[in-house]
Design an enzyme around this catalytic site. Structure first.
Site, PDB file in Angstrom:
ATOM      1  N   ARG A  74       0.796  -1.249   0.132  1.00 40.29           N
ATOM      2  CA  ARG A  74      -0.055   0.111   0.072  1.00 40.29           C
ATOM      3  C   ARG A  74       0.937   1.253  -0.202  1.00 40.29           C
ATOM      4  NH1 ARG A  74      -4.441  -1.749   4.750  1.00 40.29           N
ATOM      5  NH2 ARG A  74      -5.187  -3.593   3.408  1.00 40.29           N
TER       6      ARG A  74
ATOM      7  N   SER B  48      -7.868  -1.387   1.332  1.00 43.66           N
ATOM      8  CA  SER B  48      -8.956  -1.669   2.368  1.00 43.66           C
ATOM      9  C   SER B  48      -9.743  -0.539   2.793  1.00 43.66           C
ATOM     10  CB  SER B  48      -8.478  -2.666   3.252  1.00 43.66           C
ATOM     11  OG  SER B  48      -9.246  -3.161   4.319  1.00 43.66           O
TER      12      SER B  48
ATOM     13  N   ASP C 178     -13.121  -2.406   0.768  1.00 45.31           N
ATOM     14  CA  ASP C 178     -13.143  -3.742  -0.086  1.00 45.31           C
ATOM     15  C   ASP C 178     -14.067  -4.982   0.666  1.00 45.31           C
ATOM     16  OD1 ASP C 178     -11.493  -3.910   2.035  1.00 45.31           O
ATOM     17  OD2 ASP C 178     -10.125  -5.680   1.042  1.00 45.31           O
TER      18      ASP C 178
ATOM     19  N   GLU D  94     -10.867 -10.588  14.169  1.00 45.04           N
ATOM     20  CA  GLU D  94     -10.065  -9.369  14.890  1.00 45.04           C
ATOM     21  C   GLU D  94     -10.591  -8.320  15.400  1.00 45.04           C
ATOM     22  OE1 GLU D  94      -7.290  -9.645  11.718  1.00 45.04           O
ATOM     23  OE2 GLU D  94      -8.405  -8.268  10.280  1.00 45.04           O
TER      24      GLU D  94
ATOM     25  N   SER E 182     -10.114  -5.443  14.819  1.00 48.05           N
ATOM     26  CA  SER E 182     -10.180  -4.355  13.703  1.00 48.05           C
ATOM     27  C   SER E 182     -11.172  -4.481  12.767  1.00 48.05           C
ATOM     28  CB  SER E 182      -8.831  -4.356  13.059  1.00 48.05           C
ATOM     29  OG  SER E 182      -8.298  -5.690  12.414  1.00 48.05           O
TER      30      SER E 182
END
Length: 582
Positions: A25, A124, A302, A387, A389
């Site tokens: 990224r 993302s 995404d 997770e 996140s």
């Protein structure tokens, strides 16, 4: 059948093309440099075994962010030059990351072909646009992200690359129209197929969930629903699934038109960035207009992440995966035979651990990065994982899956409410509070300090590692910050020994573990495009039923104070407050 030729283009390496946990990224201005994307793609082809390239079928699509269309054309021309047999592209270049995984695993081409991998074009939850972020990652034939052995090889190749192959006279493909275009090159035929972005994924979801049961809930006059795609790729699936298949009202969808700049917003489904949804769900600073929906959810760029909300109620991602695991067998047909095991990333709260113990399930704690879950799933050891996140998923694919998580929650609500659709519905808050009453509550928060000077961030982490050699000193600092905090009994850097392939992942986060089950965790994140992000995770376990209803920030205040003092956060970073609190 058009003919094309292959050119070998001389190039030199670029610094810093090291893929993180989710690929490479960088800012768009970095990717658009001549040869930059091409170098990384060729390095990826060179890292794969010949059978995964020559004669293979590859998927190339992404979240539709700025520069995606140009990247698809470049990768397609390079694939042709490297001997790939076919390219599959989602219509308009759009495929959610979970849909890519599903396509690799499930889709069969008209000629019986199966995909062996994919280039996914996404950054993302990072913003998109000419001055924002772009990303690329490679997924393997199991539908999951490339393991470290491959990503390390890709990086090594980027440091020594001298040339790349491309078919410059291959015409640009029309990615807006479904169909197959045939070409011929030096090694024979090369086909490009543009296909419907949603149909394979919807078919998979219908095989997992009881759509009729969810439809009854969504069409009940007592139930209201809101879904926010944050102008990401989830919009390509939302109407097809929630409206056409499940009967939700079309006005229950917001920001569901995919845009290359995500409408100028930050496509990260949390309480800070999903402002419109948060306000509509009664969690904003001002009173919402109109009736607050019973259920709300959001996706990232995404569509692999999710946020779940009830009426004026936020479900933490750590609680969400624990609640899905606790109810999966009864509420979701795919799991009716039982769960093989469950897993969470190390920074995620231990709510899932308690469920696993209660249900006598195999349990795994892994580093951050979905590929670690994929290994467990491929070995038949894990059914549900998540997770902190905002990533939740199962072994139906090898990526986290935002829409799957929403359908899982709707399935649980439908199951709990099935006999009461005409009277009182079971709410999201009811389900969460009942879970806390059964398993205890894990108070949890995450502080993100974004775009911190990389040198300062490394100094802070080194300071925390050094402190671990003297726990008495640690406890003295903590007691000086707050007397209401338990004693630290263990400090380490998390290391994971993969039970499937024996690989060891070191330096995965700094942990301070307390006598009462509380935890402080510090990590440097690898998903940003510039600067460093320090993530601080704070968790406290409470079993006393009289204490599980407190406001999270009040319950955690003493631990937060201790963490900031222990880390010297302001001293090292110059930041008096985090960028985002989750």
């Amino acid at each position: 059948m058009a003919l094309f030729t292959v050119s070998r283009i001389q190039t030199t390496p670029f610094d810093g093309q090291k893929p993180g946990t989710s690929g490479l990224r960088k800012k768009v201005k970095v990717f658009v440099q001549p040869h930059y994307l091409e170098n990384f793609v060729q390095a990826s082809f060179n890292a794969l075994t010949e059978g995964k390239v020559r004669g293979a079928t590859l998927v190339v699509s992404g979240d539709g962010r700025y520069y995606s269309e140009q990247a698809i054309q470049i990768i397609t021309k390079m694939a042709a030059a490297n001997g790939v047999r076919r390219i599959w592209i989602g219509q308009n270049g759009l495929l959610s990351t979970p849909a890519v995984s599903a396509v690799i695993r499930e889709r069969v081409g008209v000629d019986g072909s199966k995909a062996t991998g994919s280039f996914i074009l996404t950054a993302s939850h990072n913003p998109g646009g000419p001055n924002e972020d772009f990303g690329i990652k490679y997924n393997m034939e199991n539908g999951g992200p490339a393991p470290e052995g491959i990503t390390n090889k890709i990086y090594e190749n980027t440091t020594t690359i001298k040339e790349y192959l491309i078919a410059p006279d291959l015409p640009n493909v029309d990615i807006t129209t479904v169909g197959v275009t045939n070409f011929t090159g030096p090694e024979g035929p090369f086909d490009i197929e543009v296909f419907d972005s949603a149909s394979d994924y919807i078919k998979l979801m219908k095989s997992i969930f009881d759509f009729e049961s969810i439809r009854k809930l969504l069409t009940s006059p007592k139930f209201s629903f809101c879904y926010d795609a944050l102008h990401g790729v989830a919009g390509a699936y939302a109407k097809r699934i929630f409206v056409d298949e499940l009967g939700a009202q079309e006005n229950s969808l917001i920001n569901c038109v995919p845009k290359e700049d995500f409408g100028g917003g930050h496509p990260d489904p949390n309480l800070t960035y999903a402002k419109e949804l948060v306000a509509r769900m009664g969690l904003g600073k001002s009173e919402p207009e109109g009736e607050v929906p019973e259920f709300g959810a959001a996706a990232d760029g995404d569509a692999d992440r999710n946020m779940v909300l009830g009426k004026r109620f936020f479900v933490t991602p750590s609680d969400s995966v624990a609640i899905i695991a606790a109810n999966a067998v009864e509420a979701i047909p795919y799991f009716s035979a039982g769960l093989k095991g469950v897993a969470r990333s190390m920074p995620t709260s231990a709510a899932l651990d308690v469920v696993a113990k209660h249900l006598n399930l195999k349990f795994f704690e892994v580093p951050t990065g979905w590929k670690f879950f994929g290994n467990l799933m491929d070995a038949g050891l894990c059914s549900v994982c998540g997770e902190e996140s905002f990533g939740t998923g199962s072994d139906h694919i090898r990526e986290k899956d935002g829409i799957w998580a929403v359908l899982a929650w709707l399935s649980i609500l439908a199951y709990k409410t099935k006999d009461n659709l005409e009277s009182k519905l079971v709410s999201v808050e009811d389900i969460v509070r009942q879970h806390w009453a059964t398993y205890g509550r894990h108070y949890y928060t995450r502080y993100d300090y974004e775009n911190v000077d990389a040198g300062a961030a490394k100094e802070l982490m080194a300071h925390l590692v050094k402190l671990q050699s003297s726990l008495p000193e640690v406890n003295e600092i903590i007691k000086g910050a707050s007397s209401d905090v338990s004693k630290v009994v263990h400090g380490d850097e998390f290391e994971y020994n993969d039970p499937v392939d024996g690989s060891i992942s070191s330096h995965q986060g700094i942990r301070y573990l307390f006598e009462d089950g509380s935890r402080l965790i510090f990590r440097l994140s690898g998903t940003g495009s510039e600067g460093a992000t320090i993530r601080l995770y704070i968790e406290q376990y409470e079993k006393d039923p009289s204490k599980i209803g407190r406001l999270s920030h009040e319950a955690l205040a003493p631990l937060v104070e201790a963490a900031l003092k222990l880390s010297k956060m302001e001293e090292f970073t110059g930041r008096s407050a985090p960028t985002v609190i989750t």
